[in-house]
Design a protein around this motif. Structure first.
Motif, PDB file in Angstrom:
ATOM      1  N   ASP A  31      -3.650 -26.681   5.721  1.00 49.25           N
ATOM      2  CA  ASP A  31      -3.517 -28.187   5.385  1.00 49.25           C
ATOM      3  C   ASP A  31      -4.664 -28.708   4.161  1.00 49.25           C
ATOM      4  O   ASP A  31      -4.434 -29.683   3.536  1.00 49.25           O
ATOM      5  CB  ASP A  31      -3.346 -29.470   6.028  1.00 49.25           C
ATOM      6  N   SER A  32      -5.607 -27.401   3.703  1.00 49.26           N
ATOM      7  CA  SER A  32      -6.090 -28.022   2.860  1.00 49.26           C
ATOM      8  C   SER A  32      -5.531 -27.894   1.461  1.00 49.26           C
ATOM      9  O   SER A  32      -5.441 -26.840   1.111  1.00 49.26           O
ATOM     10  CB  SER A  32      -7.887 -27.378   3.276  1.00 49.26           C
ATOM     11  N   LEU A  33      -6.693 -28.356   0.518  1.00 49.38           N
ATOM     12  CA  LEU A  33      -5.996 -27.746  -0.837  1.00 49.38           C
ATOM     13  C   LEU A  33      -6.862 -26.305  -1.739  1.00 49.38           C
ATOM     14  O   LEU A  33      -8.137 -26.182  -0.904  1.00 49.38           O
ATOM     15  CB  LEU A  33      -6.371 -29.072  -2.205  1.00 49.38           C
ATOM     16  N   CYS A  80     -13.183 -27.000  -0.175  1.00 42.93           N
ATOM     17  CA  CYS A  80     -12.764 -26.381  -0.845  1.00 42.93           C
ATOM     18  C   CYS A  80     -12.391 -24.641  -0.432  1.00 42.93           C
ATOM     19  O   CYS A  80     -11.850 -23.767  -0.480  1.00 42.93           O
ATOM     20  CB  CYS A  80     -12.048 -26.656  -1.993  1.00 42.93           C
ATOM     21  N   TYR A  81     -13.718 -24.364  -0.723  1.00 36.94           N
ATOM     22  CA  TYR A  81     -14.068 -23.171  -0.986  1.00 36.94           C
ATOM     23  C   TYR A  81     -14.178 -22.129   0.053  1.00 36.94           C
ATOM     24  O   TYR A  81     -13.534 -21.508   1.007  1.00 36.94           O
ATOM     25  CB  TYR A  81     -15.307 -22.701  -1.508  1.00 36.94           C
ATOM     26  N   ALA A  82     -14.923 -23.359   1.312  1.00 30.27           N
ATOM     27  CA  ALA A  82     -15.295 -23.026   2.540  1.00 30.27           C
ATOM     28  C   ALA A  82     -14.311 -22.836   3.712  1.00 30.27           C
ATOM     29  O   ALA A  82     -14.384 -22.686   4.686  1.00 30.27           O
ATOM     30  CB  ALA A  82     -16.275 -23.964   2.893  1.00 30.27           C
ATOM     31  N   THR A  83     -13.148 -24.568   3.607  1.00 31.87           N
ATOM     32  CA  THR A  83     -11.929 -24.471   3.858  1.00 31.87           C
ATOM     33  C   THR A  83     -10.511 -23.731   3.790  1.00 31.87           C
ATOM     34  O   THR A  83     -10.215 -23.770   2.195  1.00 31.87           O
ATOM     35  CB  THR A  83     -11.522 -25.552   4.202  1.00 31.87           C
ATOM     36  N   ARG A  84     -10.339 -22.998   5.029  1.00 33.23           N
ATOM     37  CA  ARG A  84      -9.168 -22.125   4.345  1.00 33.23           C
ATOM     38  C   ARG A  84      -8.002 -22.715   5.161  1.00 33.23           C
ATOM     39  O   ARG A  84      -6.774 -22.025   5.743  1.00 33.23           O
ATOM     40  CB  ARG A  84      -9.674 -20.974   5.140  1.00 33.23           C
ATOM     41  N   SER A 100      -4.103 -36.053   4.305  1.00 36.10           N
ATOM     42  CA  SER A 100      -3.880 -34.634   4.506  1.00 36.10           C
ATOM     43  C   SER A 100      -5.421 -33.630   4.103  1.00 36.10           C
ATOM     44  O   SER A 100      -5.340 -34.663   3.350  1.00 36.10           O
ATOM     45  CB  SER A 100      -3.303 -33.411   4.119  1.00 36.10           C
ATOM     46  N   PRO A 101      -5.849 -33.183   4.316  1.00 36.96           N
ATOM     47  CA  PRO A 101      -7.663 -32.938   3.728  1.00 36.96           C
ATOM     48  C   PRO A 101      -7.195 -32.670   2.170  1.00 36.96           C
ATOM     49  O   PRO A 101      -7.531 -32.701   1.187  1.00 36.96           O
ATOM     50  CB  PRO A 101      -7.719 -31.556   4.877  1.00 36.96           C
ATOM     51  N   ALA A 102      -5.813 -31.623   2.123  1.00 36.77           N
ATOM     52  CA  ALA A 102      -5.439 -31.658   1.021  1.00 36.77           C
ATOM     53  C   ALA A 102      -5.196 -33.258  -0.556  1.00 36.77           C
ATOM     54  O   ALA A 102      -5.682 -33.143  -1.235  1.00 36.77           O
ATOM     55  CB  ALA A 102      -4.326 -30.801   0.471  1.00 36.77           C
TER      56      ALA A 102
END
Length: 176
Positions: A105-107, A98-102, A54-56
């Motif tokens: 499955d992101s950290l 991480c800041y830009a992705t919401r 996953s992205p996380a």
């Protein structure tokens, strides 16, 4: 502490020319500098591979690689044979992602930031210079063969015209 070599980190979006610039710096500076390449999840295996696809999982894997790199850099700057450390990417890219992705499955940014503050920051050498190479999203995709993951063979791009003398001058400026 003032006589310790600086750490130069090249960061920026995909296709900005970080790896291309690093390749030219290697040729220009030879063994007068130590190099850290960008980690590649596709080439990692066993315990070095991301724990989850996953992205996380990938982001946490990248941040853990940054922790190992920070520890190695802190050791290498104490070696009198090291004049400059150069890193292809650093923690800033992962934190910005991480800041830009919401996505679910992101950290979460706060988790990534806290990992950085608690684990990575205390290990970093005192003097780190970060050069952020910028590129438009269109140019990023163009340089990566119109493929978001860059599977289409990236060329040396805009750095191919740089001379070794110019690159040495740029490295000297960073070390000053």
């Amino acid at each position: 502490m003032a006589d310790r070599p600086p750490v130069l980190a090249l960061d920026g979006p995909p296709g900005a020319g970080k790896t291309s610039l690093l390749a030219h710096l290697v040729c220009a500076l030879g063994d007068t500098a130590m190099w850290f390449t960008e980690p590649n999840a596709r080439l990692s295996a066993g315990l070095a591979a991301p724990v989850h696809p996953s992205p996380a999982g990938h982001t946490l894997w990248f941040l853990r690689d940054e922790l190992h790199k920070a520890r190695a850099a802190a050791h290498l700057v104490t070696d009198p044979a090291t004049s400059l450390l150069i890193s292809d990417r650093n923690h800033l890219g992962a934190l910005a992602y991480c800041y830009a992705t919401r996505a679910e499955d992101s950290l979460p940014y706060r988790t990534a930031r806290d990992f950085y503050a608690r684990r990575i920051a205390p290990e970093l050498p005192e003097k780190i210079l970060t050069a952020i190479l910028l590129v438009s999203p269109e140019q990023s995709l163009n340089r990566r063969g119109n493929s978001p993951d860059g599977n289409s063979g990236l060329t040396m791009g805009s750095w191919s015209g740089c001379t070794p003398r110019g690159l040495r001058a740029a490295a000297a400026l960073c070390a000053a």
